[in-house]
Motif scaffolding. Structure first.
Motif, short mmCIF file in Angstrom:
data_model
loop_
_atom_site.label_atom_id
_atom_site.label_comp_id
_atom_site.label_asym_id
_atom_site.label_seq_id
_atom_site.Cartn_x
_atom_site.Cartn_y
_atom_site.Cartn_z
N SER A 8 0.87 -1.18 0.00
CA SER A 8 0.00 0.00 0.00
C SER A 8 0.90 1.22 0.00
O SER A 8 2.13 1.10 -0.05
N SER A 51 -1.20 5.65 4.07
CA SER A 51 -2.49 4.98 4.03
C SER A 51 -2.60 4.02 5.20
O SER A 51 -1.60 3.46 5.66
N SER A 67 -4.52 1.28 5.03
CA SER A 67 -5.08 0.02 4.52
C SER A 67 -4.25 -1.20 4.87
O SER A 67 -4.77 -2.21 5.39
N TYR A 102 0.25 4.53 -5.63
CA TYR A 102 -0.40 3.27 -6.00
C TYR A 102 0.16 2.74 -7.31
O TYR A 102 0.21 1.53 -7.53
N THR A 126 -6.18 -1.40 -0.92
CA THR A 126 -6.74 -0.07 -0.65
C THR A 126 -8.24 -0.17 -0.91
O THR A 126 -8.80 -1.27 -0.94
#
Length: 278
Positions: A151, A155, A157, A177, A194
């Motif tokens: 990721s 973030s 995630s 990304y 994500t």
């Protein structure tokens, strides 16, 4: 978390305020404060379907369409908007420094982030998922134990997966990304995690069709909000009124179809402003 809900009455008051401002104009600059013609909006530059800077320098995506609609309701023409790339790790800092007026950049509302910034919305409910290679198979989160999970820096995630589903997953972080996608394609990582809305945009790109797939897991609820500098309550109220109008006049539905339709993304219906789905 329960954000302050803007009522239809608030929206009406805001609309009347805009009308009064316009009527009182001397025909010069048309910024929402009567003098400032520009508004700076933080977006992502590398997320197809959400926030993407194209080779010709224009911007496309659902977040971009939402930002344009909100800016218009705040009194700005499209040419008055300056889009500024705001990566996940830089969002709170950009708002605190005043680099941007608001951020619409797949910005999930969390209790921790709400200590640092204020949020309008939410304007989209997404779910965390996994993007894997087309010939791989992941049916549940703990299938990632011992695997490399990618990721982006800033973030939440990947850490969510490690904390809640696969404590032995190996986390790999990249700046964007797109870099994660390259690592997935080359086999350096086993999955990219994500929000499903972001992953769908990547999977639908022409050069990647047939190479990747969504695992189809709903690992979390991600309530996308528009971030503003902490303490800017008036701005939050105005943006909420704009978002409510966007849903009511069906511009929200059009933006969803325009940006997610090609990826066959099964989006949730428009969320209620101020209601955070846990």
């Amino acid at each position: 978390m329960k954000l302050r809900k803007v009522t239809a009455a608030s929206a009406t008051v805001f609309a009347l305020a805009l009308t009064a401002t316009a009527c009182g104009s001397d025909g010069g600059d048309s910024g929402s404060d009567g003098g400032n013609k520009k508004i700076t909006v933080g977006i992502k530059y590398d997320q197809p379907g959400l926030g993407l800077k194209t080779p010709d320098g224009s911007f496309t995506g659902f977040d971009v369409d939402v930002a344009k609609y909100v800016a218009k309701e705040l009194g700005y023409e499209e040419g008055d908007i300056e889009f500024k790339e705001t990566k996940s790790a830089d969002r709170e800092t950009a708002l605190a420094r005043g680099d941007v007026d608001f951020i619409a950049a797949t910005y999930s509302i969390t209790d921790e982030r709400a200590k640092k910034v204020d949020f309008a919305g939410p304007y989209l409910l997404a779910h965390q998922d996994l993007l894997i290679r087309a010939d791989d198979n992941v049916t549940k989160g703990d299938d990632l134990n011992g695997k490399k999970l990618c990721s982006v820096t800033g973030s939440t995630s990947a850490q969510n997966v490690k904390n809640d589903f696969a404590k032995d997953a190996q986390l790999k972080e990249y700046g964007t990304y797109s870099q994660c996608l390259g690592a997935l394609q080359s086999g350096q990582v086993d999955a990219l995690t994500t929000d499903d809305s972001i992953l769908a945009g990547y999977a639908a790109q022409e050069q990647y069709k047939g190479k990747f797939k969504l695992a189809g897991l709903e690992l979390s609820n991600e309530n996308y909000g528009i971030g503003v500098k902490k303490g800017e309550k008036e701005m939050v109220d105005k943006i909420n009124a704009a978002l409510e109008k966007m849903v009511q006049d069906k511009s929200w539905d059009k933006a969803v179809q325009d940006n997610f339709g090609p990826a066959n993304y099964e989006n949730e219906r428009a969320p209620e402003i101020g209601n955070i789905v846990k």
